[in-house]
Design an enzyme around this catalytic site. Structure first.
Site, mmCIF file in Angstrom:
data_model
loop_
_atom_site.group_PDB
_atom_site.id
_atom_site.type_symbol
_atom_site.label_atom_id
_atom_site.label_comp_id
_atom_site.label_asym_id
_atom_site.label_seq_id
_atom_site.Cartn_x
_atom_site.Cartn_y
_atom_site.Cartn_z
ATOM 1 C CB SER A 145 13.504 1.176 -21.111
ATOM 2 O OG SER A 145 13.500 1.989 -19.970
ATOM 3 C CG ASP A 297 15.778 5.730 -19.577
ATOM 4 O OD1 ASP A 297 15.620 6.877 -20.018
ATOM 5 O OD2 ASP A 297 14.859 4.887 -19.538
ATOM 6 C CG ASP A 299 13.584 5.279 -23.595
ATOM 7 O OD1 ASP A 299 14.164 5.055 -22.518
ATOM 8 O OD2 ASP A 299 12.354 5.228 -23.725
ATOM 9 C CG ASP A 301 11.320 6.613 -20.734
ATOM 10 O OD1 ASP A 301 12.443 6.277 -20.299
ATOM 11 O OD2 ASP A 301 10.467 5.793 -21.112
#
Length: 572
Positions: A145, A297, A299, A301
């Site tokens: 993340s 961010d 990744d 999400d």
């Protein structure tokens, strides 16, 4: 078993020479590094398994990830015996993510499991979508993340596209810990790998557009000035394409940050919750006269959104503010279209603002609440499928999802929705910030703050345990000048009315090490050790009423000061 004994187990022929060499050096002269690397095993928390990359049981490496994947393979083979089993794997831009992704694929194929492996890095929500779209039994994504560059992580998804929850999570963890390192099958079978890429992006983007937009005439789409940054993360593969395909034409990209990199060279932290991460995008917006700034961010999400405040300056909205705007707009559109029947719900979490109860009540839908993490919102969708319709959901940590086509927080769909709202606002002579104030005038004004207390290593973990024990035994009697009226303990699954000393059971939410205090004036403080980072978190929410745009700034300052008082009262 002592830390030294655990480390010595890694000196056998099961482990590679580089690993053994590092451990020998630590044993000889670096006891602190040895201790921190082996004093525990990485655990699955609210966001999966996440940790610093390196050697040891408390690190992300070939062996800890291999153990996790072998355990997952064993569980899948027991759950779906006699069936063709498929697992989708994606990975973000972090260092080693691509290599870790292929390694996990090798372990699965070595166990006779077919793998759908992305050719290059892709956002986590696209993995969630792909699990359902391709009818996979499970999914894996390699990501940490928004953590610093030295971290990586591993999240497991079930066949509904949501992260694993009971009973599968505990069962998988049991299988993982039963695996001995020498039992991991690392030699894969490439014939069982199906490579996927751009063709899947198109399917995912179409689903985002279909589920996230409401204005048929695309009101103001061509007049909205958008600034976007992927902050070196995965969304460079999806978001610009999605915006263009949806009909937005004025899109300025922060080009330096559209280059994927696990070192995140232009920011101290790739976290869109922090204004500094969007500084370059803010600077670009000043040049291009941007109406909205958006960053994601690594990744893809989470998203951060900045809009022009009452002084015309770009200002980052907090997660609750952003989600309030998105949720209110969606429910307003559903109501205008006559789609609300009383059998719909929105999803939230215990650490998120209670403003969503007020929004849900206004529009006649239910607001269901789960533990921290979007996997619990995903579980809500599955639990009530066929009974109640899920509309949208969000949590304070800059995550939101529209509809149930993705079963995790999804920046792409949320960005499309946010841009439609911004365009609609601009076409109607106002900003998103003014729209937010209008919402607060109607349902009450909320403001939130997050206080992180970092405690690293074994000593830090022990300090966090002690802090939680002290808070349970000696809760505050008042916070920011208001008496504590109610105490919720999710570990004991109890709620205490302080005035009457009456205790009641609340077992509708699974046990978790979380405390919530409510004061008589509506202040809410939630205390929770992080499941993925060495910190204890304090989520603070304060509230007031606001009657006009003119008094909003003053009320905001008062609420900001109140959060400072909360911090002082709790000695943080």
């Amino acid at each position: 078993m002592t830390t030294l004994e655990k480390a010595q187990l890694w000196l056998t022929d099961t482990f590679d020479d580089d690993t053994k060499s590092i451990i020998k050096q630590w044993i000889a002269g670096n006891p602190d590094e040895l201790e921190d690397s082996f004093y525990r095993e990485l655990e699955f928390g609210t966001g999966g398994m996440r940790g610093i990359m390196g050697v040891g049981t408390n690190r992300l490496n070939r062996y800890t990830l291999g153990q996790a994947t072998q355990g997952l393979a064993n569980y899948l083979n027991s759950q779906f015996a006699g069936e063709e089993i498929k697992v989708a794997i994606a990975y973000d831009v972090r260092n080693n993510s691509k290599e870790f992704g292929k390694m996990c694929a090798d372990v699965l194929t070595a166990n006779g499991i077919k793998v759908l492996l992305f050719k290059e890095h892709r956002p986590t929500p696209e993995l969630s979508f792909t699990v359902r779209d391709k009818k996979c039994n499970a999914g894996i994504v390699l990501t940490a993340s928004h953590n610093p560059p030295e971290y990586n992580g591993y999240k497991v998804y079930w066949n509904d596209g949501a992260q694993i929850v009971p009973p599968h999570d505990a069962a998988i963890i049991k299988e993982v810990y039963a695996v001995k390192f020498e039992e991991i099958k690392f030699t894969g079978n490439d014939e069982l790998i199906e490579w996927i890429g751009e063709e899947q992006d198109a399917v995912y983007i179409d689903a985002c557009i279909e589920n996230s937009l409401y204005q048929e005439d695309k009101t103001g789409y061509d007049n909205l000035n958008i600034v976007f940054t992927s902050i070196h993360g995965t969304t460079y593969t999806t978001v610009p394409q999605a915006l263009k395909k949806a009909g937005f034409t004025k899109i300025d990209l922060v080009k330096e940050q559209m280059i994927p990199s696990g070192n995140f060279p232009t920011v101290a932290s790739p976290n869109p919750e922090e204004p500094a991460a969007l500084e370059m995008a803010m600077d670009l917006a000043r040049i291009t006269n941007g109406d909205i700034v958006i960053g994601t961010d690594p990744d893809g999400d989470r998203l951060g959104i900045a809009v022009r405040n009452l002084d015309g300056e770009m200002q980052l909205l907090n997660g609750n503010q952003c989600n309030t705007i998105l949720t209110y707009y969606i429910l307003d559109q559903w109501q205008k279209a006559g789609r609300i029947t009383g059998k719909e719900f929105i999803g939230s979490t215990i650490v998120t603002s209670d403003v969503f109860f007020d929004v849900a009540e206004k529009f006649g839908v239910d607001c269901k609440v789960g533990l921290t993490g979007f996997k619990w919102i995903g579980k809500m969708i599955r639990d009530f499928e066929g009974q109640e319709k899920f509309i949208c959901g969000g949590e304070e940590s800059f995550g939101f999802m529209t509809g149930d086509f993705v079963r995790d927080k999804d920046s792409c769909g949320s960005i499309l929705l946010a841009c439609e709202i911004a365009a609609w606002c601009k076409a109607n002579g106002k900003t998103m910030y003014q729209y937010m104030i209008e919402i607060y005038k109607e349902i009450g004004m909320y403001y939130e703050g997050l206080i992180n207390v970092v405690k690293r290593g074994r000593t830090g973990a022990e300090e966090i345990v002690e802090m939680m024990r002290e808070f349970r035994e000696n809760p505050p009697k008042s916070i920011a000048g208001s008496p504590v009226a109610e105490i919720k303990d999710f570990q004991e699954q109890s709620m205490v009315n302080v005035a009457t000393d009456m205790k009641s059971v609340m077992d509708d939410i699974p046990k978790s090490n979380v405390l919530i205090w409510y004061t008589e004036d509506g202040t809410k403080v939630c205390v929770r050790p992080s499941g993925t980072e060495p910190k204890i978190k304090f989520y603070v929410s304060v509230k007031d009423s606001v009657n006009s745009e003119a008094e909003f700034s003053l009320k905001l300052k008062q609420l900001e000061h109140k959060i400072v008082q909360v911090k002082a009262d709790l000695k943080l």
